[in-house]
Design a protein around this motif. Structure first.
Motif, PDB file in Angstrom:
ATOM      1  N   UNK A   1       0.835  -1.198   0.000  1.00 16.49           N
ATOM      2  CA  UNK A   1       0.000   0.000   0.000  1.00 16.49           C
ATOM      3  C   UNK A   1       0.872   1.251   0.000  1.00 16.49           C
ATOM      4  N   UNK A   2       0.328   2.322  -0.531  1.00 18.65           N
ATOM      5  CA  UNK A   2       0.978   3.626  -0.456  1.00 18.65           C
ATOM      6  C   UNK A   2      -0.114   4.689  -0.352  1.00 18.65           C
ATOM      7  N   UNK A   3       0.289   5.844   0.118  1.00 19.94           N
ATOM      8  CA  UNK A   3      -0.661   6.924   0.353  1.00 19.94           C
ATOM      9  C   UNK A   3      -0.950   7.030   1.828  1.00 19.94           C
ATOM     10  N   UNK A   4      -1.972   7.738   2.163  1.00 21.42           N
ATOM     11  CA  UNK A   4      -2.299   7.942   3.556  1.00 21.42           C
ATOM     12  C   UNK A   4      -1.597   9.173   4.092  1.00 21.42           C
ATOM     13  N   UNK A   5      -1.949   9.531   5.325  1.00 21.11           N
ATOM     14  CA  UNK A   5      -1.331  10.677   5.946  1.00 21.11           C
ATOM     15  C   UNK A   5      -2.309  11.494   6.754  1.00 21.11           C
ATOM     16  N   UNK A   6      -1.874  12.692   7.093  1.00 18.80           N
ATOM     17  CA  UNK A   6      -2.687  13.613   7.893  1.00 18.80           C
ATOM     18  C   UNK A   6      -3.208  14.724   6.988  1.00 18.80           C
ATOM     19  N   UNK A   7      -4.526  14.885   6.969  1.00 20.23           N
ATOM     20  CA  UNK A   7      -5.141  15.931   6.162  1.00 20.23           C
ATOM     21  C   UNK A   7      -6.209  16.643   6.987  1.00 20.23           C
ATOM     22  N   UNK A   8      -6.677  17.763   6.451  1.00 26.78           N
ATOM     23  CA  UNK A   8      -7.732  18.524   7.117  1.00 26.78           C
ATOM     24  C   UNK A   8      -9.103  18.140   6.553  1.00 26.78           C
ATOM     25  N   UNK A   9     -10.152  18.374   7.304  1.00 32.09           N
ATOM     26  CA  UNK A   9     -11.507  18.102   6.778  1.00 32.09           C
ATOM     27  C   UNK A   9     -11.732  18.826   5.449  1.00 32.09           C
TER      28      UNK A   9
END
Length: 118
Positions: free
Chosen positions: A6-14
């Protein structure tokens, strides 16, 4: 044996968007379908989106319909999940899964964290 990376993911804002990718290797000639599941702390793992190989039929969790899109590349044995308008309740570890037969998932990725927070 099928291995999933898998790749991607992380911290994002609404309201932000994020894309997850998953590549399968090994005995992929027997693929029935692939998909994404997620598990939030204290919750059970749930199906987010799946797609089958023969016809590309897709199934989505009701809460992500219209926001998430899954697609496949059967030649590369990959799937992608485009997530838009992300909400805090989408926060979870997302797992890629591979199936040999309909409804049964035989191989799993290691998981990738998606956190939606302001």
């Amino acid at each position: 044996q099928v291995r999933l990376v898998e790749s991607g993911g992380g911290l994002v804002q609404p309201g932000d968007s994020l894309r997850l990718s998953c590549a399968a290797s090994g005995r992929t000639s027997t693929t029935y379908g692939m998909g994404w599941f997620r598990q939030a702390p204290g919750a059970e793992r749930e199906l987010v989106a799946v797609i089958n190989w023969p016809g590309g039929h897709t199934t989505y969790l009701d809460s992500v319909k219209g926001r998430f899109t899954i697609w496949r590349d059967t030649a590369k044995n990959t799937i992608d999940l485009q997530m838009t308008d992300l909400k805090p309740e989408d926060t979870a570890v997302y797992y890629c899964a591979w199936s040999l037969t309909e409804g049964k998932y035989d191989s799993w990725g290691q998981g990738t964290q998606v956190t939606v927070s302001s």
